[in-house]
Scaffold this motif. Structure first.
Motif, PDB file in Angstrom:
ATOM      1  N   ARG A 138     -19.064 -13.957  -7.231  1.00 44.12           N
ATOM      2  CA  ARG A 138     -18.927 -15.017  -8.217  1.00 44.12           C
ATOM      3  C   ARG A 138     -18.378 -14.390  -9.492  1.00 44.12           C
ATOM      4  N   ARG A 139     -17.609 -15.141 -10.232  1.00 44.07           N
ATOM      5  CA  ARG A 139     -17.124 -14.612 -11.504  1.00 44.07           C
ATOM      6  C   ARG A 139     -17.685 -15.445 -12.646  1.00 44.07           C
ATOM      7  N   SER A 140     -17.569 -14.919 -13.845  1.00 43.90           N
ATOM      8  CA  SER A 140     -18.107 -15.604 -15.016  1.00 43.90           C
ATOM      9  C   SER A 140     -17.257 -16.815 -15.372  1.00 43.90           C
ATOM     10  N   GLU A 141     -17.942 -17.905 -15.720  1.00 43.13           N
ATOM     11  CA  GLU A 141     -17.245 -19.087 -16.216  1.00 43.13           C
ATOM     12  C   GLU A 141     -16.830 -18.868 -17.665  1.00 43.13           C
ATOM     13  N   SER A 142     -17.663 -18.173 -18.391  1.00 43.58           N
ATOM     14  CA  SER A 142     -17.340 -17.761 -19.753  1.00 43.58           C
ATOM     15  C   SER A 142     -18.159 -16.513 -20.047  1.00 43.58           C
ATOM     16  N   GLY A 143     -17.568 -15.599 -20.769  1.00 45.04           N
ATOM     17  CA  GLY A 143     -18.273 -14.366 -21.077  1.00 45.04           C
ATOM     18  C   GLY A 143     -17.380 -13.161 -20.903  1.00 45.04           C
ATOM     19  N   TYR A 144     -18.003 -12.012 -20.721  1.00 40.25           N
ATOM     20  CA  TYR A 144     -17.227 -10.785 -20.633  1.00 40.25           C
ATOM     21  C   TYR A 144     -18.003  -9.732 -19.853  1.00 40.25           C
ATOM     22  N   THR A 145     -17.258  -8.738 -19.392  1.00 46.86           N
ATOM     23  CA  THR A 145     -17.820  -7.544 -18.768  1.00 46.86           C
ATOM     24  C   THR A 145     -17.060  -6.339 -19.304  1.00 46.86           C
ATOM     25  N   ILE A 146     -17.772  -5.365 -19.819  1.00 44.88           N
ATOM     26  CA  ILE A 146     -17.155  -4.118 -20.259  1.00 44.88           C
ATOM     27  C   ILE A 146     -17.948  -2.967 -19.665  1.00 44.88           C
ATOM     28  N   GLY A 147     -17.272  -1.849 -19.463  1.00 46.63           N
ATOM     29  CA  GLY A 147     -17.987  -0.726 -18.888  1.00 46.63           C
ATOM     30  C   GLY A 147     -17.153   0.525 -18.808  1.00 46.63           C
ATOM     31  N   THR A 148     -17.807   1.578 -18.378  1.00 51.12           N
ATOM     32  CA  THR A 148     -17.139   2.857 -18.182  1.00 51.12           C
ATOM     33  C   THR A 148     -17.809   3.584 -17.033  1.00 51.12           C
ATOM     34  N   ASP A 149     -17.059   4.435 -16.368  1.00 48.69           N
ATOM     35  CA  ASP A 149     -17.572   5.233 -15.259  1.00 48.69           C
ATOM     36  C   ASP A 149     -17.022   6.644 -15.398  1.00 48.69           C
ATOM     37  N   LEU A 150     -17.924   7.622 -15.517  1.00 49.89           N
ATOM     38  CA  LEU A 150     -17.541   9.016 -15.720  1.00 49.89           C
ATOM     39  C   LEU A 150     -18.123   9.872 -14.602  1.00 49.89           C
ATOM     40  N   GLY A 161     -12.507   9.531 -14.991  1.00 52.55           N
ATOM     41  CA  GLY A 161     -13.073   8.657 -16.005  1.00 52.55           C
ATOM     42  C   GLY A 161     -12.299   7.359 -16.113  1.00 52.55           C
ATOM     43  N   MET A 162     -13.027   6.255 -16.255  1.00 50.93           N
ATOM     44  CA  MET A 162     -12.381   4.957 -16.349  1.00 50.93           C
ATOM     45  C   MET A 162     -13.105   4.075 -17.351  1.00 50.93           C
ATOM     46  N   VAL A 163     -12.328   3.264 -18.074  1.00 48.33           N
ATOM     47  CA  VAL A 163     -12.870   2.210 -18.931  1.00 48.33           C
ATOM     48  C   VAL A 163     -12.243   0.896 -18.491  1.00 48.33           C
ATOM     49  N   TYR A 164     -13.003  -0.185 -18.617  1.00 53.62           N
ATOM     50  CA  TYR A 164     -12.496  -1.476 -18.149  1.00 53.62           C
ATOM     51  C   TYR A 164     -13.151  -2.606 -18.922  1.00 53.62           C
ATOM     52  N   GLY A 165     -12.498  -3.762 -18.859  1.00 52.65           N
ATOM     53  CA  GLY A 165     -13.047  -4.941 -19.498  1.00 52.65           C
ATOM     54  C   GLY A 165     -12.492  -6.202 -18.867  1.00 52.65           C
ATOM     55  N   LYS A 166     -13.317  -7.239 -18.794  1.00 55.03           N
ATOM     56  CA  LYS A 166     -12.909  -8.554 -18.294  1.00 55.03           C
ATOM     57  C   LYS A 166     -13.442  -9.610 -19.253  1.00 55.03           C
ATOM     58  N   TRP A 167     -12.576 -10.572 -19.586  1.00 55.21           N
ATOM     59  CA  TRP A 167     -12.953 -11.639 -20.501  1.00 55.21           C
ATOM     60  C   TRP A 167     -12.646 -12.977 -19.839  1.00 55.21           C
ATOM     61  N   ASN A 168     -13.633 -13.875 -19.840  1.00 56.55           N
ATOM     62  CA  ASN A 168     -13.496 -15.188 -19.215  1.00 56.55           C
ATOM     63  C   ASN A 168     -13.653 -16.283 -20.259  1.00 56.55           C
ATOM     64  N   ASP A 170     -13.387 -20.537 -19.878  1.00 54.47           N
ATOM     65  CA  ASP A 170     -13.099 -21.728 -19.083  1.00 54.47           C
ATOM     66  C   ASP A 170     -12.439 -21.329 -17.762  1.00 54.47           C
ATOM     67  N   LYS A 171     -11.169 -21.691 -17.561  1.00 49.09           N
ATOM     68  CA  LYS A 171     -10.490 -21.455 -16.288  1.00 49.09           C
ATOM     69  C   LYS A 171      -9.694 -20.151 -16.274  1.00 49.09           C
ATOM     70  N   SER A 172      -9.687 -19.432 -17.374  1.00 54.34           N
ATOM     71  CA  SER A 172      -8.860 -18.223 -17.480  1.00 54.34           C
ATOM     72  C   SER A 172      -9.712 -16.963 -17.467  1.00 54.34           C
ATOM     73  N   GLU A 173      -9.140 -15.913 -16.892  1.00 50.00           N
ATOM     74  CA  GLU A 173      -9.773 -14.594 -16.916  1.00 50.00           C
ATOM     75  C   GLU A 173      -8.703 -13.548 -17.182  1.00 50.00           C
ATOM     76  N   LEU A 174      -8.968 -12.650 -18.117  1.00 48.16           N
ATOM     77  CA  LEU A 174      -8.075 -11.547 -18.446  1.00 48.16           C
ATOM     78  C   LEU A 174      -8.824 -10.247 -18.230  1.00 48.16           C
ATOM     79  N   SER A 175      -8.224  -9.326 -17.488  1.00 54.00           N
ATOM     80  CA  SER A 175      -8.880  -8.043 -17.225  1.00 54.00           C
ATOM     81  C   SER A 175      -7.910  -6.901 -17.489  1.00 54.00           C
ATOM     82  N   LEU A 176      -8.470  -5.795 -17.949  1.00 50.73           N
ATOM     83  CA  LEU A 176      -7.689  -4.613 -18.283  1.00 50.73           C
ATOM     84  C   LEU A 176      -8.497  -3.383 -17.904  1.00 50.73           C
TER      85      LEU A 176
END
Length: 681
Positions: A138-150, A161-168, A170-176
């Motif tokens: 399931r994905r977020s309807e609204s909100g965000y996820t940020i994190g890192t893995d070392l 090492g990795m950094v990442y983020g997802k922002w939701n 309404d109907k849109s999601e942007l991830s980097l």
């Protein structure tokens, strides 16, 4: 009991197997199903991870590692997934989308609904794919996820090492995401004995033993993705990714005993590659029963390599490689009353231009067009589930004046019979074509050492593969077992071919020969000794290989075993895993991929997880591979050791913060990918 029985029937019907599509997710809110955690199907199984498995995992690799999937070796520390049986590569998906390390590390296990493990994927998933693991979340309807893995090895120079983020919204999601990894090793060495039968009948012996080596590499990966979805009615996704890899000036020094001469030989190699990828995907639910899916992927690969080896005499060449490809696919699905109909069209075009400079002078220009059309029906007839399909593929290939046209008919049938609620019998048959790796269809010729050369064969034709799989399974709440028989035939496959010239050069190439067959039998058992606390799993079996070349026949039998144990102790998780590696015989080469064992402990504290692993304990000089070539004119025995892989201690620290409300995510059904640069190595 009646309610649970009804829920089980609904879930089983909802997850009827379709190798060409990912099933839609059905969420039962506020309902706890205390039934089997595994549902078998014709092409694999559906796994529902337990709450404790999800709560004690910090990414996609971590939770898959706890499932002990048959024939799959998963290392959460090094972030790798491989097939032990060498049947093909492992393809990872999240909600049907092919993903890599970045998406797996950014995945929150608590969002997982189910995991589709497909051990009979078929051609729709791509070339040389042996297994598919599709994680539905399931994905977020609204909100965000940020994190890192070392991740850092404590006994050698290796890190990730990795950094990442997802922002939701309404109907849109942007991830980097951005990932950087690298290593520097000095402990990999090999020793080789080679016996060459010369034209006069005498045997010439050369020993090659490493005395010093250095391997180092650094890789950068970045990906930006935008997803728009209206529940499951409409999905649009586009992603742009780029990968840069640099392997600078690696070297190896060998002691050479060449007949009566003794000397040292040095090899050097460096490599740079850059690959941007644009992926556009669209799904539309036309009516409650009809849908259409389209996907297009454009890939560009630029590669520069340099190779030097001075055994006998110096030999140096460079390669300037350029590859561009376009992969497209469209699928139409209609859920009719007696069955579901799927039909689709897949087209791909690939252009490769590799310029070999120096001692290996050649210019190869390759154009490969491929068209594949298919139709499939799947349905349920009382206790029998079935999938029946047929497809046809057309391949048009040209390279430097060489060309061919190749047609293949691709039938497929899967039958699954539910004997009762716990027992199931399934059978699958399919046929497909297997296209040669682009590098081996090149007409370039490179020298391997003072006696051996590798040359491509532009006249290589695709081969036809046919396989049968029969499985009987029995599952309860705490026990999962199955026995399986697998038989595969490869007709006119690309097999290794060695030639000896009049001036005693030994040429390796590939040609279409008679047949390769493989028979595999295995048994698997997984059991919760203490529910939600202590789980064990073990499986093993036999492989029988048959190689029928034009002037040889080789058969080989090998045995394999795997065992694991996992203990869940509140915030702590303890794991142990062992396998005896993979032994195989293909063509005239008998090989062994090293055994693997690991002890691991992890601790979860709020949004942080710490993991410490000890790989291949008490093995200071790990045997990573062994190969024996049994050609009548050329015998070679090679063993590779890695001090860095033995007694390897690694620390992993991951942190993830998620905020937002969850809803069911729409699933991507088709995915296309290209990573082959077509360069002979």
């Amino acid at each position: 009991m009646k309610r649970l029985f009804t829920i089980s029937i609904i879930m089983t019907s909802a997850f009827c197997a379709n190798a060409q599509n990912v099933d839609k997710t059905i969420t039962l809110n506020e309902v706890t199903v205390k039934a089997s955690k595994v549902v078998n199907k014709a092409d694999g199984m559906i796994i529902y991870p337990t709450d404790v498995q999800k709560q004690t995992s910090n990414n996609g690799y971590s939770i898959l590692e706890k499932l002990t999937l048959a024939n799959i070796r998963i290392d959460n520390i090094s972030h790798t997934i491989t097939a032990i049986d060498n049947r093909g590569s492992v393809q990872l998906r999240v909600n049907g989308i092919v993903v890599g390390k970045q998406e797996m590390l950014a995945l929150n296990p608590k969002d997982i609904v189910k995991i589709n493990f497909i051990n009979n994927p078929g051609v729709r998933y791509g070339e040389s794919i042996g297994y598919v693991i599709d994680i539905v979340i399931r994905r977020s309807e609204s909100g965000y996820t940020i994190g890192t893995d070392l991740t850092s090895a404590l006994t050698t120079l290796q890190g990730d090492g990795m950094v990442y983020g997802k922002w939701n919204k309404d109907k849109s999601e942007l991830s980097l995401s951005y990932d950087v990894s690298g290593y520097k090793t000095k402990g990999s060495k090999s020793k080789q004995l080679a016996e060459y039968t010369l034209t006069d009948g005498s045997i010439y012996t050369i020993e090659r033993n490493d005395v010093e080596s250095l391997g180092k590499s650094i890789a950068h990966d970045a990906k930006l993705t935008y997803n728009w979805s209206d529940s499951t009615a409409t999905v649009f996704q586009t992603s742009l990714s780029g990968a840069f890899n640099n392997t600078p000036d690696n070297y190896n020094i060998k002691d050479i005993t060449d007949g009566s001469r003794q000397y040292q030989a040095a090899s050097r190699e460096k490599n740079k590659s850059l690959s941007p990828v644009l992926d556009i995907y669209f799904f539309r639910q036309l009516t409650p029963r009809q849908s259409i899916t389209a996907n297009a992927v454009g890939t560009y690969i630029s590669t520069q390599t340099s190779s030097y080896y001075d055994e006998g005499t110096p030999y140096k060449y460079d390669v300037d490689g350029k590859t561009a490809s376009l992969l497209t696919e469209v699928i139409y699905e209609n859920k009719l009353k007696p069955f579901t109909l799927s039909t689709g069209l897949n087209y791909s075009y690939k252009h490769t231009k590799n310029d070999y400079l120096g001692d290996a002078s050649a210019l190869t220009k390759t154009n490969n067009n491929r068209l594949y059309a298919f139709a499939e029906i799947k349905g349920l007839f009382r206790p029998l589930r079935y999938t029946l399909g047929a497809g046809a593929s057309y391949i048009h290939y040209t390279q430097n004046g060489h060309r061919y046209n190749f047609w293949t008919f691709r039938p497929k049938a899967s039958l699954t019979y539910n004997i009762n609620n716990n027992m199931q019998l399934s059978y699958t048959y399919q046929m497909w074509d297997r296209v040669s790796r682009i590098a081996m269809t090149s007409d370039a010729m490179i020298r391997t050492n003072s006696m051996e050369w590798t040359i491509g064969n532009p006249d290589l034709k695709p081969s036809r593969d046919m396989d049968h799989r029969l499985q009987f399974s029995y599952n309860t709440n705490r026990l999962q077992t199955f026995v399986e028989g697998y038989y595969k035939q490869c007709f006119k496959p690309n097999m290794a071919h060695y030639e000896r010239t009049d001036d005693n050069k030994f040429i390796y190439t590939q040609i279409n020969q008679k047949e390769i067959s493989v028979l595999n039998a295995m048994a698997y058992a997984g059991y919760w000794l203490l529910p939600e606390k202590l789980q064990i799993a073990a499986y093993g079996g036999m492989n029988r290989c048959f190689n029928f070349g034009k002037d040889y026949t080789h058969c080989y039998t090998s045995w394999f075993y795997v065992g694991s144990i996992t203990a869940y102790l509140d915030h702590f998780t303890l794991q142990g895993y062992i396998d005896n590696g993979n032994r195989f015989f293909e063509g005239e080469s008998k090989g062994f991929s090293g055994a693997y064992s690991v002890l691991k402990a992890s601790y979860m504290w709020r949004d942080l997880q710490f993991s410490l692993s000890w790989a291949n304990p008490f093995d200071s000089n790990h045997k990573s591979y062994e190969n024996e070539l049994l050609n009548r004119n050329l015998y070679k025995h090679t063993i590779g050791y890695s001090k860095d892989s033995g007694n390897l201690v690694t620390l992993n620290i991951s942190w993830q913060l998620s905020r937002g409300n969850k809803h069911k995510s729409a699933e991507k059904k088709i995915n296309l990918r290209d990573t082959d640069n077509g360069i002979i190595k």
